[in-house]
Write an enzyme that holds these catalytic residues in place. Structure first.
Site, mmCIF file in Angstrom:
data_model
loop_
_atom_site.group_PDB
_atom_site.id
_atom_site.type_symbol
_atom_site.label_atom_id
_atom_site.label_comp_id
_atom_site.label_asym_id
_atom_site.label_seq_id
_atom_site.Cartn_x
_atom_site.Cartn_y
_atom_site.Cartn_z
ATOM 1 N N ASP A 198 65.895 66.971 75.971
ATOM 2 C CA ASP A 198 66.720 67.145 74.953
ATOM 3 C C ASP A 198 68.126 67.340 75.528
ATOM 4 O O ASP A 198 68.213 68.305 76.338
ATOM 5 C CB ASP A 198 66.097 68.182 74.257
ATOM 6 C CG ASP A 198 67.127 68.834 72.815
ATOM 7 O OD1 ASP A 198 67.219 67.874 71.935
ATOM 8 O OD2 ASP A 198 67.674 69.852 73.058
ATOM 9 N N GLU A 257 67.239 62.407 75.999
ATOM 10 C CA GLU A 257 68.056 62.085 74.986
ATOM 11 C C GLU A 257 69.779 62.194 75.643
ATOM 12 O O GLU A 257 70.061 63.236 75.986
ATOM 13 C CB GLU A 257 68.022 63.256 73.889
ATOM 14 C CG GLU A 257 68.930 63.027 72.838
ATOM 15 C CD GLU A 257 69.323 64.242 71.986
ATOM 16 O OE1 GLU A 257 69.685 64.089 70.823
ATOM 17 O OE2 GLU A 257 69.579 65.166 72.733
HETATM 18 C C1 GLC Z 1 69.311 67.707 70.366
HETATM 19 C C2 GLC Z 1 68.184 67.443 69.204
HETATM 20 C C3 GLC Z 1 69.020 68.174 67.983
HETATM 21 C C4 GLC Z 1 69.320 69.806 68.156
HETATM 22 C C5 GLC Z 1 70.248 69.726 69.516
HETATM 23 C C6 GLC Z 1 70.132 70.995 70.186
HETATM 24 O O1 GLC Z 1 70.617 66.826 70.006
HETATM 25 O O2 GLC Z 1 67.977 66.164 68.935
HETATM 26 O O3 GLC Z 1 68.097 68.143 66.855
HETATM 27 O O4 GLC Z 1 70.050 70.272 67.248
HETATM 28 O O5 GLC Z 1 69.696 68.843 70.433
HETATM 29 O O6 GLC Z 1 69.014 71.279 70.925
#
Ligand code: GLC
Ligand code: CA
Length: 552
Positions: A198, A257
């Site tokens: 993440d 991500e």
């Molecule tokens: C990422 C997740 C999102 C979250 C953020 C903080 O972007 O996909 O949903 O709010 O990280 O962890």
């Protein structure tokens, strides 16, 4: 050597919204377990679960207070063990969301850090500034400054890129890196097959003494992406982490991500010799068309269409650049954006045609739960349902421009991420079989998608997805070369080739009948959404429809 994840077909599950089994209105791990036959039927081979660790749920699980246990609202460690076991028996791999950029402010590390300025955990987080003066003007993704006063009253501040209850970890500190690796390996030891890293691109920050340059020099906080996204130390710090994981658990999928990563960064992040991720998720696929925006008020939650030409350009560039490097991820929606059918597709035919276009390219499909049914965003009727201060600001700005609060809320329901997290509709029982209790997320269902109606109907969206995923499993669509055929803005047509095998995937992007010329010899229909005619190499697509044709 091929890895399982080279041919992964991932289904993203938002656990809180999938299936509730103890009727508290919150989906749980046993609910997912119960629905394994459904997942098998659809034809996926991996699930990615949004976070299920212990969390105060300020950001629905992305604020973790204990990484070594399951949030009681979602189940127990035993439930998790059983879920992993049952998934594996069913040929489904399990990917967990791994939150590594920040923790909850309730995490014992942070609690210790603020209870004693000399705590060894102080250096687990980023404290700076003095005498009540913030170190810089950087803004948080969730609104306001990234700096929040140290509750210990030292006159310092701590850094949070997201909510103020989610302090960022200090990855500069080797102890932090070590601790995060330990957590990752704890879960891999349990038998999970992958980690979604993440927000990993944010773990490194620039020199904290610098303001992000603006005209007035020091006004309101600004989201200063270049100061905290994709800095080179991200790679330096994650490399040993990824290398160790691959050494100990070689079949682990590392899926990063990387929201703001461009294609060159994606190459860096996934090229084998860099020993980082296997694949990344970028948000750069979706260039919006801003020409319809009303400039009298904030544009953040005004619905925008997709600039289809830019989309085509982006897709082709990612396809061709990552060929021979790594598998790109292929997706239309996730928990951070409005659903495909709400955001892009004008009708059910287009939703299918776009799905086909996306997922039959080279790469790893990630299908957001409910997308296979054609599900839409919920409609909210109250601003509190968004639990997001940026929505409040949007409503205020829209009201100043003469819109009613209801109009603004309706608009935000079409664009915001929260209404995309609605409960999965299983049947026609109370609350669509999701739970006997009212769901944790309030909002009105605006579509009529229900699993029970679709599962045995050959013409349903579910069965379209099922056939599409069967096709995806053919080696032509897994490993074949990709190239884009030259057509105008009204269609998206590409070819996949593998040895003697060859297919054309053609989708109309237009609300009118569209004709395209395709090479001769492609006559065998493999899949279609909507209607088309084929006449001696001339393919006529009805509005928004699409077709896959194989070479004879
Ligand atoms: C990422 C997740 C999102 C979250 C953020 C903080 O972007 O996909 O949903 O709010 O990280 O962890
Ligand atoms: Ca429950």
């Amino acid at each position: 050597m091929a890895h399982w994840y080279d041919h992964a077909i991932i289904y993203q599950i938002y656990p809180k919204s999938f299936q509730d089994t103890n009727n508290d209105g919150i989906g749980d791990l046993n609910g997912i377990r119960q629905r394994i036959p459904y997942l098998q039927k659809l034809g996926i081979n991996a699930i990615w679960l949004n976070p299920v660790f212990v969390s105060p749920q300020v950001d629905n699980g992305y604020d973790v207070s204990n990484y070594f246990a399951i949030d009681p609202a979602m189940g127990t460690m035993e439930d998790m063990n059983s879920l992993i076991e049952d998934c594996h028996k069913a040929g489904i791999h399990v990917i967990m969301d791994f939150v590594l950029n920040h923790t909850s402010n309730q995490h014992p590390w942070f609690q210790d850090a603020i209870s004693d300025p000399n705590s060894i955990y102080r250096d687990y987080y980023i404290f700076a500034g003095k005498d009540g003066k913030r170190p810089n003007n950087w803004g948080s993704f969730f609104g306001g400054s990234v700096w929040e006063e140290d509750p210990a009253g030292t006159g310092e501040f701590y850094f949070h890129l997201f909510d103020k209850k989610m302090p960022d970890l200090n990855w500069k500190n080797p102890e932090v890196r070590h601790s995060m690796l330990e957590i990752a390996e704890y879960w891999l030891e349990k038998g999970i097959d992958g980690l979604r890293l993440d927000a990993f691109i944010h773990i490194a920050k620039a020199d904290l003494r610098q303001n992000f340059p603006t005209e007035d020099g020091n006004g309101d906080p600004v989201v200063a992406e270049p100061f905290f996204a994709n800095l080179p130390q991200v790679q330096t710090w994650l490399r040993p982490f990824c290398e160790q994981i691959k050494q100990d658990y070689p079949e682990t999928l590392l899926l990063g991500e990387a929201a703001s990563a461009n294609v060159n960064l994606a190459v860096d992040y996934t090229e084998r010799r860099n020993h980082l991720m296997d694949s990344v998720v970028t948000f750069r696929y979706f260039t919006e068309d801003n020409s319809q925006v009303d400039k009298h008020y904030s544009d953040v939650y005004q619905p925008k269409t997709l600039d289809m030409t830019a989309f085509k350009q982006n897709q082709t560039v990612w396809q061709q650049t990552l060929a021979g490097i790594s598998y790109p991820t292929l997706y239309w929606s996730n928990h951070d954006m409005a659903r495909l059918r709400t955001r892009v597709a004008k009708n059910d035919i287009q939703a299918r045609s776009l799905a086909m276009l996306m997922y039959l390219q080279r790469g790893i499909p990630i299908i957001y739960y409910g997308e296979e049914l054609g599900m839409q965003n919920l409609q909210f009727d109250n601003e509190s349902q968004f639990s997001d201060q940026t929505v409040e600001a949007f409503i205020a700005s829209a009201k100043k421009a003469g819109l009613s609060k209801e109009e603004a809320i309706k608009m935000a329901s079409l664009v915001h991420k929260m209404p995309a997290r609605g409960p999965m509709p299983w049947n026609h029982d109370k609350n669509y079989g999701f739970s006997e209790a009212d769901s944790w997320i309030k909002g009105q269902k605006v579509d009529n998608c229900v699993v029970d109606d679709q599962i045995d109907d050959e013409r349903s969206s579910f069965n379209f997805y099922k056939r599409m995923l069967e096709l995806k499993q053919e080696d032509l669509f897994q490993d074949g070369d990709y190239y884009l055929l030259s057509t105008d803005k009204n269609s998206y047509v590409y070819q996949r080739d593998l040895g003697e095998k060859s297919a054309i995937v053609a989708s109309s992007l237009s609300d009118k009948e569209t004709a395209v010329v395709i090479p001769k010899g492609y006559e065998v229909e493999k899949l279609s959404a909507g209607d088309y005619q084929l006449n001696d190499g001339k393919l006529t697509l009805m509005p928004y429809s699409g077709v896959v044709l194989m070479k004879k």
